[in-house]
Design an enzyme around this catalytic site. Structure first.
Site, mmCIF file in Angstrom:
data_model
loop_
_atom_site.group_PDB
_atom_site.id
_atom_site.type_symbol
_atom_site.label_atom_id
_atom_site.label_comp_id
_atom_site.label_asym_id
_atom_site.label_seq_id
_atom_site.Cartn_x
_atom_site.Cartn_y
_atom_site.Cartn_z
ATOM 1 N N HIS A 60 0.853 -1.188 0.000
ATOM 2 C CA HIS A 60 0.000 0.000 0.000
ATOM 3 C C HIS A 60 0.887 1.235 0.000
ATOM 4 O O HIS A 60 2.114 1.121 -0.100
ATOM 5 C CB HIS A 60 -0.978 -0.016 1.173
ATOM 6 C CG HIS A 60 -0.347 0.084 2.528
ATOM 7 N ND1 HIS A 60 0.530 -0.851 3.020
ATOM 8 C CD2 HIS A 60 -0.475 1.019 3.511
ATOM 9 C CE1 HIS A 60 0.904 -0.523 4.240
ATOM 10 N NE2 HIS A 60 0.324 0.618 4.555
ATOM 11 N N HIS A 62 1.117 4.008 2.252
ATOM 12 C CA HIS A 62 1.494 4.797 3.419
ATOM 13 C C HIS A 62 2.997 5.074 3.388
ATOM 14 O O HIS A 62 3.794 4.262 2.920
ATOM 15 C CB HIS A 62 1.102 4.081 4.709
ATOM 16 C CG HIS A 62 -0.314 4.335 5.112
ATOM 17 N ND1 HIS A 62 -1.047 3.445 5.848
ATOM 18 C CD2 HIS A 62 -1.134 5.403 4.880
ATOM 19 C CE1 HIS A 62 -2.264 3.939 6.060
ATOM 20 N NE2 HIS A 62 -2.331 5.122 5.474
ATOM 21 N N ASP A 64 5.455 5.034 5.431
ATOM 22 C CA ASP A 64 6.439 4.117 6.016
ATOM 23 C C ASP A 64 6.622 2.846 5.192
ATOM 24 O O ASP A 64 7.422 1.974 5.559
ATOM 25 C CB ASP A 64 6.079 3.772 7.466
ATOM 26 C CG ASP A 64 4.673 3.241 7.642
ATOM 27 O OD1 ASP A 64 3.742 3.815 7.041
ATOM 28 O OD2 ASP A 64 4.477 2.266 8.390
ATOM 29 N N HIS A 65 5.933 2.758 4.061
ATOM 30 C CA HIS A 65 6.109 1.636 3.138
ATOM 31 C C HIS A 65 6.659 2.078 1.782
ATOM 32 O O HIS A 65 6.987 1.220 0.954
ATOM 33 C CB HIS A 65 4.785 0.895 2.940
ATOM 34 C CG HIS A 65 4.297 0.229 4.188
ATOM 35 N ND1 HIS A 65 4.336 -1.142 4.368
ATOM 36 C CD2 HIS A 65 3.776 0.738 5.331
ATOM 37 C CE1 HIS A 65 3.852 -1.441 5.570
ATOM 38 N NE2 HIS A 65 3.506 -0.307 6.163
#
Length: 243
Positions: A60, A62, A64-65
């Site tokens: 996904h 977000h 932090d990804h």
């Protein structure tokens, strides 16, 4: 297949855990799943390096990804590498277009291929993959790689996701907080144990760990064990598992 946990932390990183990233290797095939902050450094520490990773599969979008996506692109350009493929759920093309609109000097520096996938079977970097929609605050996909490895992505724990991983040798599952934390979009150990209670999984690694979990590992594993009797361990940055 070798699974290397590059980042097992969260949006609140610690000195020990960088943000999410998992490297899958099988002979000459390599696939990076998610690319959070710090993942490029972990690639170097793992002895692989950004030169040897040309495909990223996103669960996904977000931050932090995806925070190291453009740093990966830039590093590959500067190293003379010519291509990068980014595969992910709906909206991945818009994400890359928007990032490159801000950092427009990186546009066309490498041959950037972007592909969107969903809750179905597909192939990426020579791996056969199946996607499954999770329960998170934005569209997110879990991924299963045959009977060897499943990654939950970010998700609440629920029976459907446990069934998706059933029969797999290794499951890496989000377990962001200890019991007693009022949280949605991520599971607590009690909820995860309940969801896994009927699943047949060889080993479960807990990942996406917020600082709240520090000092609570034993009680978290015990809580899962009250409902699920499988092998449950904590993932650590740079841990490699051969499957």
């Amino acid at each position: 297949m070798r699974v290397t946990f590059l980042g097992t932390g969260s949006a609140m990183p610690t000195g020990e855990r960088f943000q999410t990233g998992i490297l899958l290797s099988d002979e000459d095939r390599r696939l990076l799943v998610d690319c959070g902050s710090g993942v490029l450094h972990r690639l170097q520490q793992a002895g692989v390096g950004y030169e040897n990773v040309s495909t990223v599969l996103l669960t996904h979008h977000h931050l932090d990804h995806v925070a190291d996506l453009l740093p990966l692109l830039k590093a590959r350009w500067l190293a003379g590498e010519e291509r990068l493929e980014v595969v992910g759920p709906e909206g991945t093309k818009s994400l890359l277009d928007d990032l490159l609109a801000v950092h427009d000097y990186l546009r066309d520096r490498v041959d950037l291929q972007v592909r969107e996938v969903g809750a179905h079977e597909f192939e990426v970097a020579g791996f056969d993959v199946e996607g499954y929609e999770t329960r998170h605050s934005m569209p997110c996909l879990a991924y299963r790689f045959g009977d060897r490895f499943t990654f939950s992505g970010d998700s609440e724990a629920f029976e459907g996701l446990a069934n998706f991983a059933d029969g797999c040798a290794v499951l890496a599952h989000d377990c962001s907080f200890p019991d007693g934390v009022d949280v949605s979009n991520h599971p607590t150990p009690a909820k995860l144990g309940e969801a896994l209670s009927g699943a047949d999984v060889g080993r479960v690694y807990l990942t996406h760990l917020y600082p709240h979990t520090d000092g609570n590992h034993e009680e978290m594993v015990d809580s899962i064990g009250e409902r699920y009797d499988g092998d449950v361990r904590f993932a650590e940055d740079l841990l490699s598992v051969d499957i």
